[in-house]
Design a protein around this motif. Structure first.
Motif, short mmCIF file in Angstrom:
data_model
loop_
_atom_site.label_atom_id
_atom_site.label_comp_id
_atom_site.label_asym_id
_atom_site.label_seq_id
_atom_site.Cartn_x
_atom_site.Cartn_y
_atom_site.Cartn_z
N ARG A 67 -6.41 -9.14 14.01
CA ARG A 67 -6.91 -7.76 13.99
C ARG A 67 -7.99 -7.57 15.04
NH1 ARG A 67 -8.76 -4.51 8.54
NH2 ARG A 67 -9.77 -2.72 9.54
N ASP A 127 -10.64 -4.24 16.23
CA ASP A 127 -11.11 -2.88 15.93
C ASP A 127 -12.19 -2.47 16.92
OD1 ASP A 127 -9.55 -2.58 13.63
OD2 ASP A 127 -11.08 -3.51 12.37
N THR A 159 3.63 1.91 12.68
CA THR A 159 4.01 0.65 12.06
C THR A 159 5.31 0.12 12.65
OG1 THR A 159 2.96 1.28 9.97
CG2 THR A 159 4.59 -0.47 9.87
N THR A 164 5.48 6.24 11.14
CA THR A 164 4.10 6.58 11.51
C THR A 164 3.49 7.38 10.37
OG1 THR A 164 4.71 6.65 13.85
CG2 THR A 164 2.59 7.61 13.25
N ARG A 221 -1.14 5.61 11.39
CA ARG A 221 -0.85 4.20 11.65
C ARG A 221 0.61 4.08 12.11
NH1 ARG A 221 1.00 -0.76 9.30
NH2 ARG A 221 -0.46 -2.49 9.64
N GLY A 223 0.70 -3.04 13.25
CA GLY A 223 0.21 -1.68 13.12
C GLY A 223 -0.76 -1.30 14.23
N TYR A 224 -0.64 -0.06 14.68
CA TYR A 224 -1.59 0.52 15.65
C TYR A 224 -2.17 1.75 14.96
CZ TYR A 224 1.52 -2.24 18.61
OH TYR A 224 2.28 -3.26 19.14
N TYR A 225 -3.47 1.81 14.80
CA TYR A 225 -4.03 2.85 13.95
C TYR A 225 -5.27 3.48 14.57
CZ TYR A 225 -6.64 -1.37 12.66
OH TYR A 225 -7.36 -2.54 12.70
#
Length: 581
Positions: free
Chosen positions: A210, A212, A310, A329, A308, A288-290
């Motif tokens: 992850r 962020d 997915t 998404t 997100r 995931g891209y959020y």
């Protein structure tokens, strides 16, 4: 709240290092003879700080043939090489070996007819809660190690970048003991067929990556709190083949037969070794891209919005086939209104892609994985600080998700949609400087809202009628409509400094034993009572605790679902002594 990623995660964190030296030791045990100890130590040396916990203890819940032991070792390391960078390293090793008490099992359901789609089941008797009809050798052994590393960089006073990696490895050998309720009845004097499921070497690996980027910016009249990130979660599982133990036949040369056991006077069952380990391997790869934005429009109004993207794939690694793939998404949004500083009113909506749990050990397709399903969550509520330090929360929720259950043919299937709708409340905090409260309650309507219709077919040759009833409109198994809990602690600083009393009342309503609602286990109410005393012992801060759980020694069914019925444990008295060294 809810089921979806990320809202369905319980985030357990390691104890963090302390800025100054800290050592504490705890001795604990219970009235049945279990005894153990824990050591908790921490210190800081310049930019480096550590904390370790070590625990070992025996396990004895007062149920026959259900003893064991457990141990844990964990270490946490915090490092600040420079002021703007923090490095966290955590490690944990957990071991537990304990027998799992036997449960009742409806292995074959009564045949439905056009005039009686849901023929009723008879509940088993409530036994002496110390009785366990499973054998003494049928222990469960599990070992798990968890590792987590994270680096956080304070780029500026308003922006942070964090990168983390975590892994978990669990290996479990399991014995699962059930009495077949189709062979047990009022005329059997307590005898029935005993099924001992042997599942060695089930393995579960979980890896998380992850990154962020979080920050705050003022844009026009709005204040934004942004979160941008990417994550990957890889879940590998090895579902080992389940084999049923057998007992010797009437003749030495005969094949093994199903064991017979008496629930009122259990007898010794011959030992059966684990079989050779075979099974299937599966992988879930969830990328995931959020992004998320918390927007303060005014001092009294905040808006929440997120999405997100997915990339979700489930693969059978044994055969190499992709069993399920989706690239949704899902969105989430909400609002918070604060008419006064002591009150918040909120509403939210969340979409998600939810992994369906693997088939339970009792199903004919034990360990099978089913496709993931879409879920939605709606919630609205109010939070207010009625008194200083006393928080009141009231919420309404509506959750809809795919429904998986064991059908009438004992096969774990995914069929239709389930809705969980209800209201909950809680009152937590300090009612007075010496009185702490924790009160919760929930009213829940959990119903199957979509699925296959009832099917009635007639064999043209034999005339035999076959009925497969629908589950639409039935209550979701093991979900009580009403739950309530009240826990409280009262301190007596004037009369007995350091002394406190605590107690609790816990109510759980009746629950359906299967998806057809052919029987319900009754609701129950349990009472706890305890006391604690904090004092100086040989100059050291020491706390002595004594707690009685289920002080009325009530006999009750504690859980159900999947055609299982399990009884609650006997009354328990626990004690502990903790001292700061």
């Amino acid at each position: 709240y809810g089921f979806t990623t990320p809202a369905g995660i319980v985030n357990l964190t390691m104890k963090r290092p302390t800025p100054s030296a800290y050592i504490a030791a705890t001795l604990f045990g219970d009235a049945y003879g279990a005894l153990g100890g824990d050591l908790d130590a921490s210190n800081t040396w310049g930019p480096v700080s550590t904390r370790i916990n070590a625990l070992y203890g025996s396990v004895d819940s007062g149920i026959n043939n259900a003893r064991g032991h457990r141990s844990l070792f964990s270490a946490a390391l915090d490092l600040k090489p420079i002021e703007s960078v923090t490095v966290n390293l955590d490690g944990e090793y957990v071991l537990k070996q304990v027998n799992e008490p036997g449960v009742f099992d409806y292995k074959r359901l009564p045949t439905p007819t056009p005039g009686n789609l849901y023929p009723a089941l008879q509940l088993p008797p409530l036994l002496d809660p110390t009785v366990n009809f499973g054998p003494a050798w049928a222990s469960n052994h599990a070992e798990e190690r968890n590792l987590l590393s994270a680096v956080k960089w304070r780029i500026s006073p308003a922006w942070d970048l964090s990168v983390s990696y975590g892994s978990s490895h669990l290996v479990r050998d399991r014995h699962f003991n059930t009495i077949d309720l189709d062979t047990y009845g009022p005329n059997t004097n307590g005898s029935g067929l005993l099924s001992i499921s042997l599942q060695p070497g089930a393995t579960f690996d979980n890896s998380n990556y992850r990154a962020d980027l979080a920050g705050a910016e003022d844009l026009w009249f709005m204040k934004h709190e942004f979160l941008f990130g990417v994550s990957q979660n890889i879940r590998d599982s090895f579902n080992s083949t389940v084999v049923t133990a057998t007992c010797p036949a009437a003749t030495p040369s005969g094949p093994g037969v199903t064991c017979v056991q008496n629930v009122f006077a259990p007898i010794a069952i011959p030992y059966t070794p684990f079989p050779a380990i075979t099974g299937t391997r599966a992988r879930i790869n969830d990328i995931g891209y959020y992004l998320f934005d918390r927007i303060q429009m005014a001092p009294w109004l905040q808006l929440l919005a997120g999405a997100r993207r997915t990339d979700y794939t489930e693969t059978n690694l044994s055969g190499g086939a992709v069993k399920f793939k989706a690239e949704p998404t899902p969105f989430s949004y909400g609002a918070i209104v604060k008419p006064w500083s002591w009150m918040s009113i909120y509403a939210s909506y969340v979409q998600g892609l939810e992994t369906t749990p693997a088939a339970p050990i009792s199903a004919a397709n034990a360990g099978a994985t089913l496709p993931a399903t879409q879920s939605t969550q709606q919630e609205a509520g109010i939070k207010l600080e009625a008194l200083s330090g006393l928080l009141v929360q009231i919420a309404y929720f509506d959750i809809r998700r795919g429904s998986a259950y064991i059908n009438g043919a004992n096969v774990y299937v995914l069929d239709g949609r389930a809705q969980y709708r209800g209201a909950e409340f809680s009152v937590t905090g300090e009612a007075t400087p010496n009185w702490s409260l924790y009160v919760t309650g929930q009213v829940l309507d959990a119903t199957q809202i979509a699925g296959a219709d009832t099917q009635i077919t007639t064999n043209p040759t034999t005339g035999t009628v076959t009925v497969v009833p629908t589950v639409v409109g039935r209550q979701i198994e093991n979900t009580p409509k009403y739950t309530f809990s009240f826990a409280s602690e009262y301190r007596l600083p004037k009369f007995l400094p350091g002394f406190s009393l605590n107690g609790g009342v816990y109510f759980v309503g009746r629950r359906a034993v299967n998806q057809f609602n052919q029987a319900f286990i009754p609701g129950y109410t349990l009472f706890d009572l305890g006391a604690a005393y904090a004092l100086k012992l040989y100059g050291k801060e020491t706390t002595i605790r004594l707690m009685g759980q289920d002080i009325g020694d009530k006999r009750y069914f504690s859980s159900t679902g999947g055609n299982f019925v399990a009884q609650g444990p006997p009354r328990m008295v626990k004690f502990s002594l903790t001292t700061r060294l």
